[in-house]
Design a protein around this motif. Sequence first.
Motif, PDB file in Angstrom:
ATOM      1  N   ALA A  95       0.839 -12.453  -1.910  1.00  0.00           N
ATOM      2  CA  ALA A  95       2.141 -12.094  -1.575  1.00  0.00           C
ATOM      3  C   ALA A  95       3.081 -12.733  -2.123  1.00  0.00           C
ATOM      4  O   ALA A  95       4.110 -12.487  -2.190  1.00  0.00           O
ATOM      5  CB  ALA A  95       2.392 -12.014   0.087  1.00  0.00           C
ATOM      6  N   LEU A  96       2.821 -14.123  -2.359  1.00  0.00           N
ATOM      7  CA  LEU A  96       3.328 -14.900  -3.287  1.00  0.00           C
ATOM      8  C   LEU A  96       4.764 -15.106  -2.513  1.00  0.00           C
ATOM      9  O   LEU A  96       6.021 -14.978  -3.123  1.00  0.00           O
ATOM     10  CB  LEU A  96       3.871 -14.362  -4.625  1.00  0.00           C
ATOM     11  CG  LEU A  96       2.420 -14.356  -5.524  1.00  0.00           C
ATOM     12  CD1 LEU A  96       2.474 -13.607  -6.541  1.00  0.00           C
ATOM     13  CD2 LEU A  96       1.977 -15.797  -5.758  1.00  0.00           C
ATOM     14  N   ARG A  97       5.091 -15.677  -1.251  1.00  0.00           N
ATOM     15  CA  ARG A  97       5.952 -16.204  -0.544  1.00  0.00           C
ATOM     16  C   ARG A  97       5.825 -17.352  -0.261  1.00  0.00           C
ATOM     17  O   ARG A  97       4.936 -17.822   0.375  1.00  0.00           O
ATOM     18  CB  ARG A  97       6.212 -15.169   0.774  1.00  0.00           C
ATOM     19  CG  ARG A  97       5.903 -13.632   0.345  1.00  0.00           C
ATOM     20  CD  ARG A  97       7.489 -13.160  -0.359  1.00  0.00           C
ATOM     21  NE  ARG A  97       7.185 -11.685  -0.553  1.00  0.00           N
ATOM     22  CZ  ARG A  97       7.587 -10.561   0.566  1.00  0.00           C
ATOM     23  NH1 ARG A  97       7.872 -10.789   1.809  1.00  0.00           N
ATOM     24  NH2 ARG A  97       7.351  -9.221   0.286  1.00  0.00           N
ATOM     25  N   GLY A  98       7.027 -18.276  -0.280  1.00  0.00           N
ATOM     26  CA  GLY A  98       7.062 -19.594   0.165  1.00  0.00           C
ATOM     27  C   GLY A  98       7.436 -20.634  -0.742  1.00  0.00           C
ATOM     28  O   GLY A  98       8.162 -20.276  -1.723  1.00  0.00           O
ATOM     29  N   TYR A  99       7.108 -21.934  -0.435  1.00  0.00           N
ATOM     30  CA  TYR A  99       7.311 -23.062  -1.180  1.00  0.00           C
ATOM     31  C   TYR A  99       6.366 -23.389  -2.184  1.00  0.00           C
ATOM     32  O   TYR A  99       5.303 -23.212  -1.989  1.00  0.00           O
ATOM     33  CB  TYR A  99       7.405 -24.225  -0.211  1.00  0.00           C
ATOM     34  CG  TYR A  99       7.839 -25.644  -0.835  1.00  0.00           C
ATOM     35  CD1 TYR A  99       8.985 -25.578  -1.589  1.00  0.00           C
ATOM     36  CD2 TYR A  99       6.631 -26.461  -0.908  1.00  0.00           C
ATOM     37  CE1 TYR A  99       9.152 -27.135  -2.255  1.00  0.00           C
ATOM     38  CE2 TYR A  99       6.835 -27.829  -1.724  1.00  0.00           C
ATOM     39  CZ  TYR A  99       8.125 -27.816  -2.262  1.00  0.00           C
ATOM     40  OH  TYR A  99       8.484 -29.088  -2.959  1.00  0.00           O
ATOM     41  N   ASP A 120      10.597 -18.853  -2.192  1.00  0.00           N
ATOM     42  CA  ASP A 120      10.595 -17.310  -2.606  1.00  0.00           C
ATOM     43  C   ASP A 120      10.372 -16.688  -1.522  1.00  0.00           C
ATOM     44  O   ASP A 120       9.440 -17.114  -0.552  1.00  0.00           O
ATOM     45  CB  ASP A 120       9.401 -17.106  -3.543  1.00  0.00           C
ATOM     46  CG  ASP A 120       9.661 -17.489  -5.108  1.00  0.00           C
ATOM     47  OD1 ASP A 120      10.357 -18.069  -5.391  1.00  0.00           O
ATOM     48  OD2 ASP A 120       8.534 -17.300  -5.926  1.00  0.00           O
ATOM     49  N   ILE A 121      11.306 -15.615  -1.409  1.00  0.00           N
ATOM     50  CA  ILE A 121      11.021 -14.583  -0.410  1.00  0.00           C
ATOM     51  C   ILE A 121      11.189 -13.048  -0.920  1.00  0.00           C
ATOM     52  O   ILE A 121      11.467 -12.969  -2.117  1.00  0.00           O
ATOM     53  CB  ILE A 121      12.282 -14.690   0.785  1.00  0.00           C
ATOM     54  CG1 ILE A 121      13.563 -14.432   0.034  1.00  0.00           C
ATOM     55  CG2 ILE A 121      12.389 -16.187   1.208  1.00  0.00           C
ATOM     56  CD1 ILE A 121      14.597 -13.673   1.237  1.00  0.00           C
ATOM     57  N   GLY A 122      10.937 -12.130  -0.236  1.00  0.00           N
ATOM     58  CA  GLY A 122      11.015 -10.808  -0.860  1.00  0.00           C
ATOM     59  C   GLY A 122      11.092  -9.989   0.279  1.00  0.00           C
ATOM     60  O   GLY A 122      11.582 -10.354   1.424  1.00  0.00           O
ATOM     61  N   PRO A 123      10.855  -8.536   0.044  1.00  0.00           N
ATOM     62  CA  PRO A 123      10.966  -7.730   1.354  1.00  0.00           C
ATOM     63  C   PRO A 123      10.222  -7.980   2.586  1.00  0.00           C
ATOM     64  O   PRO A 123       9.083  -8.586   2.383  1.00  0.00           O
ATOM     65  CB  PRO A 123      10.576  -6.409   0.774  1.00  0.00           C
ATOM     66  CG  PRO A 123      10.653  -6.559  -0.616  1.00  0.00           C
ATOM     67  CD  PRO A 123      10.416  -8.085  -1.039  1.00  0.00           C
ATOM     68  N   GLU A 124      10.768  -7.759   3.824  1.00  0.00           N
ATOM     69  CA  GLU A 124       9.935  -8.297   4.962  1.00  0.00           C
ATOM     70  C   GLU A 124       8.905  -7.236   5.333  1.00  0.00           C
ATOM     71  O   GLU A 124       9.036  -6.096   5.300  1.00  0.00           O
ATOM     72  CB  GLU A 124      10.908  -8.343   6.338  1.00  0.00           C
ATOM     73  CG  GLU A 124      11.940  -9.298   6.178  1.00  0.00           C
ATOM     74  CD  GLU A 124      11.367 -10.566   6.612  1.00  0.00           C
ATOM     75  OE1 GLU A 124      10.358 -10.867   6.609  1.00  0.00           O
ATOM     76  OE2 GLU A 124      12.191 -11.516   6.886  1.00  0.00           O
ATOM     77  N   ARG A 125       7.799  -7.833   5.413  1.00  0.00           N
ATOM     78  CA  ARG A 125       6.568  -7.027   6.041  1.00  0.00           C
ATOM     79  C   ARG A 125       5.846  -7.859   6.948  1.00  0.00           C
ATOM     80  O   ARG A 125       5.913  -9.070   7.224  1.00  0.00           O
ATOM     81  CB  ARG A 125       5.443  -6.932   4.713  1.00  0.00           C
ATOM     82  CG  ARG A 125       6.045  -5.955   3.440  1.00  0.00           C
ATOM     83  CD  ARG A 125       6.343  -4.709   3.796  1.00  0.00           C
ATOM     84  NE  ARG A 125       6.596  -3.866   2.773  1.00  0.00           N
ATOM     85  CZ  ARG A 125       7.860  -3.475   2.218  1.00  0.00           C
ATOM     86  NH1 ARG A 125       8.925  -3.954   3.035  1.00  0.00           N
ATOM     87  NH2 ARG A 125       8.018  -2.704   1.236  1.00  0.00           N
ATOM     88  N   GLN A 126       5.066  -6.955   8.002  1.00  0.00           N
ATOM     89  CA  GLN A 126       4.525  -7.705   8.935  1.00  0.00           C
ATOM     90  C   GLN A 126       2.982  -8.268   8.557  1.00  0.00           C
ATOM     91  O   GLN A 126       2.579  -9.443   9.121  1.00  0.00           O
ATOM     92  CB  GLN A 126       4.166  -6.498  10.149  1.00  0.00           C
ATOM     93  CG  GLN A 126       5.546  -6.293  10.745  1.00  0.00           C
ATOM     94  CD  GLN A 126       6.256  -7.360  11.375  1.00  0.00           C
ATOM     95  OE1 GLN A 126       5.954  -8.088  12.083  1.00  0.00           O
ATOM     96  NE2 GLN A 126       7.464  -7.447  10.952  1.00  0.00           N
ATOM     97  N   PRO A 135       4.378 -11.093   4.423  1.00  0.00           N
ATOM     98  CA  PRO A 135       5.240 -11.538   5.423  1.00  0.00           C
ATOM     99  C   PRO A 135       5.916 -12.720   4.556  1.00  0.00           C
ATOM    100  O   PRO A 135       5.182 -13.592   3.891  1.00  0.00           O
ATOM    101  CB  PRO A 135       4.419 -12.115   6.512  1.00  0.00           C
ATOM    102  CG  PRO A 135       3.171 -11.325   6.561  1.00  0.00           C
ATOM    103  CD  PRO A 135       2.837 -10.932   5.233  1.00  0.00           C
ATOM    104  N   ASN A 136       7.073 -13.026   4.978  1.00  0.00           N
ATOM    105  CA  ASN A 136       7.928 -14.086   4.590  1.00  0.00           C
ATOM    106  C   ASN A 136       7.417 -15.300   5.317  1.00  0.00           C
ATOM    107  O   ASN A 136       7.213 -15.234   6.465  1.00  0.00           O
ATOM    108  CB  ASN A 136       9.412 -13.803   4.365  1.00  0.00           C
ATOM    109  CG  ASN A 136      10.048 -13.038   3.513  1.00  0.00           C
ATOM    110  OD1 ASN A 136       9.686 -13.431   2.204  1.00  0.00           O
ATOM    111  ND2 ASN A 136      10.598 -11.958   3.852  1.00  0.00           N
TER     112      ASN A 136
END
Length: 346
Positions: A95-99, A120-126, A135-136
Amino acid sequence: MINSNLGQLDESLRAKRQSFDKVPLVDLAPLVDGSDAGRVAKEIRWALANAGFVYIKNHGVPAQLIDETFAHTRAFFDLPAEEKMKLHISNSGVALRGYIQFFGENTDPAKTNDLKECFDIGPERQTLESPFFGPNQWPTSLPGFRETVFSCHETMKELSIKILSGIALSLDLPADFFEPQMKSPITIQRLLHYPPQTGVVDEKVIGMGAHTDYGNLTILAQDSVGGLQVMNRDGVWVEANPIPGTFVINIGDLVQKLTNDRYLANLHRVVNISGRERYSLPFFVDADHNAVIAPLESCVSNDSPARYQPITCGAHKFARFVESFPHLHREHATGPTARPSGPAFL
């Protein structure tokens, strides 16, 4: 306070201070309000065909939102390293979200180690759905951080649709040309921190190595420090100095493929020898994960045959990320541990 011990650039890194007559400043207002979209499209056409970069003003994004996002960005990167590492991007898999810690992503790994840290953040997903969709991760110790940064993401997404309409018009396409392949596009709002470098600085370690962006479009909010360099058509590195009230816009690989090299996804890098901390807010927008990108018929001719095979947006972008992220080297080799089945996954 400005650090008096400023870095000394190796000659290969020294940018020429030239006027940006090859990377113009475009007033976006006639496109936003519809009063003269054709004129804006013509200016975009020249800029993207010759430089791949353009400043835009009168874009409609509130200055307060950008100022607040920068304030939260500085607060996040001031957190202790152990707190930031709890949100490490490897926790999110593909998902490639975070620090991302210093040297945790290298955009030109054969030559350069990137002296930067990112969030990095992106569209919210559960749940994890596919590369770039999951998920972010959010810090819990910074009140208002989540709301402000996600608001910036959503605002930039709206602006990107308007800019892409101008790019479509510049190619003599309908203004909504990009929208059918952007029902749920890959988007990333990134926060960036570049510490100043001192001593002798060469290409082995700089803020960010030379690269082209991977997708459709990048919208960059810079602070006042500077350090972004863009290569012009003569192979000269030119400083893209901050202009108050503007964003820097550039296209990525997918638009270059779409236009069969008519438009240029240009090399750029960051070198910070200002003596100050540099922060920036790039927003990346691409297309839907399974959107197929191929040269436009209008950009192909006997004199300019198609240079690219069709490729999906997700496959192209993920392959570029694998080159830059060590944790993806492992996952790419062994398969993501939380990998769902189905064609949405690479």
